[in-house]
Structure formats: structure tokens, C-alpha cells
Design an enzyme around this catalytic site. Structure first.
Site, PDB file in Angstrom:
ATOM      1  N   ASP A 195      -2.428   8.338   1.093  1.00  0.00           N
ATOM      2  CA  ASP A 195      -2.728   7.667  -0.170  1.00  0.00           C
ATOM      3  C   ASP A 195      -4.108   8.130  -0.627  1.00  0.00           C
ATOM      4  OD1 ASP A 195      -1.365   4.825  -1.447  1.00  0.00           O
ATOM      5  OD2 ASP A 195      -3.307   5.454  -2.223  1.00  0.00           O
TER       6      ASP A 195
ATOM      7  N   ASP B 180       5.002   4.763  -8.192  1.00  0.00           N
ATOM      8  CA  ASP B 180       4.818   4.553  -9.625  1.00  0.00           C
ATOM      9  C   ASP B 180       5.887   5.370 -10.341  1.00  0.00           C
ATOM     10  OD1 ASP B 180       4.005   4.594 -12.310  1.00  0.00           O
ATOM     11  OD2 ASP B 180       1.888   4.579 -11.780  1.00  0.00           O
TER      12      ASP B 180
ATOM     13  N   ASP C 286      12.941   0.286  -7.100  1.00  0.00           N
ATOM     14  CA  ASP C 286      13.664  -0.722  -7.873  1.00  0.00           C
ATOM     15  C   ASP C 286      13.723  -0.312  -9.339  1.00  0.00           C
ATOM     16  OD1 ASP C 286      11.011  -1.045  -8.504  1.00  0.00           O
ATOM     17  OD2 ASP C 286      11.026  -3.229  -8.376  1.00  0.00           O
TER      18      ASP C 286
END
Length: 197
Positions: free
Chosen positions: A68, A117, A153
Site C-alpha cells: 500500500d 477503488d 462490491d
């Protein structure tokens, strides 16, 4: 930036299980980092590292790396791993664009991309972690037959990814529309902070 966040970023850089990838000029040496020759499972955009940590707990005989760009996020996962004495998990703080500079060819056996994202605007598509550009880079660090897992999702990202994989002539092994209707699978039922929300 708050003082607390700044403190976490500074501390993360000093933790023994965190690699500051932005300062790294050579490909990483997994054997030197882990003390074994096991291949690595990589979690991209790991946030606080829930997936990497949970996978490390489930498979102590494998190596895991969370990647990250946010030091304050990585700090949480790195601290948890140290508190639990998980010697099979590390964290890299770097931008995803440096992945092929840092990670040796064919040294990763699996990639997990969990709730990235979606970059919903069409002009942002090149930033999606499942864009053709990134998929080509993943193929370089994965070995033949190795896999990428995506949990999302966002239906638009899901559809986009399936199309990108087909265009890239990748083999789609399995598509699961809803992991929660399956019998409890400890790997698929690991939840990120975002997923719990």
C-alpha cells in the site's frame, strides 16, 4: 495530516516488517526477508492488511506481503503482525506503479485485490488495479498458472475486470457472484475494514 497519522507514518518506516519501497532501487530478496524460499502471496492496496494478516494466520507455511502507498495504514497491519509474532508476513509501502521494479519476476504465486477503488469515471480506467496495464505487470511477477483473486462490491468494476481479462487472453478459472452464499470458506470470508462497513 494529523499528528497521530504523521507519527504512525514515521513509526511504520522503522518497523522490521515494513519495507519502504519508494527508497528501494533493487528488486526485493524474498529469501533474505523471510529466511526461506517459499513463494509469496501479495495483497495489493492492502490498507491495514487484514487479508495479508488473516492469510498468514491460516497458512504459517507460506509467505505474505501487503502493499500500500499509505504509511499510516500499513502501520496497523505491521503492528498486528509483530504483536502476534507472525514472521511470514511483511508490508511494502510504495506506489503500485513500482511493482515490477521491486518484485522479482515469477516470484509471486497469488495476488489478492480486495475492494479496490473502482475509479468509476471512464477517464480514470487506467488507474484501476485490474486495468490491462496492471494485468500485464502482474503477469510478469506471477509464474505460469498462478492466480489473481478479486473481491469487489462494485458491479461496474467487476464487469470491466471480466472484459479486461478476456481481452488479455487470461484464463478465468472461477466467477463467484456472491461469496456469502457459499458454505463458509475461511479465505473468502476474510473481511477488510471496508467490507465490514
Amino acid at each position: 495530516m494529523t499528528r497521530k497519522k504523521h507519527t504512525k507514518i514515521i513509526e511504520a518506516a522503522t518497523l522490521p516488517n515494513v519495507i519502504e519501497g519508494r527508497n528501494q532501487t533493487e528488486p526485493l530478496d524474498w529469501r533474505g526477508l523471510f529466511g526461506n524460499d517459499h513463494r509469496v502471496t501479495l495483497e495489493l492496496g492492502c490498507g491495514t492488511g487484514q487479508y495479508a494478516i488473516s492469510l498468514a494466520r491460516l497458512s504459517p507455511d507460506k509467505n505474505f506481503v501487503g502493499l500500500d502507498s499509505k504509511g499510516a495504514r500499513i502501520w496497523q497491519g505491521a503492528k498486528t503482525a509483530l504483536e502476534e509474532n507472525l514472521s511470514n508476513v511483511r508490508f511494502i509501502r510504495t506506489d503500485i506503479k513500482k511493482i515490477t521494479d521491486l518484485i522479482p519476476e515469477h516470484s509471486v504465486s497469488e495476488i489478492w485485490i480486495t475492494f479496490p477503488d473502482p475509479y468509476p469515471r471512464k477517464k480514470q480506467a487506467k488507474h484501476r488495479l485490474t486495468s490491462p496495464r496492471f494485468l500485464a505487470e502482474y503477469q510478469r511477477i506471477l509464474g505460469p498458472g498462478d492466480v489473481i483473486h478479486l473481491k469487489t462490491d462494485d458491479q461496474a468494476l467487476f464487469t470491466y475486470t471480466l472484459e479486461a481479462l478476456k481481452e488479455g487472453q487470461c484464463v478465468i478459472e472461477k466467477v463467484i457472484e456472491d461469496v456469502y452464499v457459499l458454505p463458509a470458506d475461511p479465505i473468502l470470508h476474510i473481511e477488510t475494514v471496508y467490507e465490514k462497513r
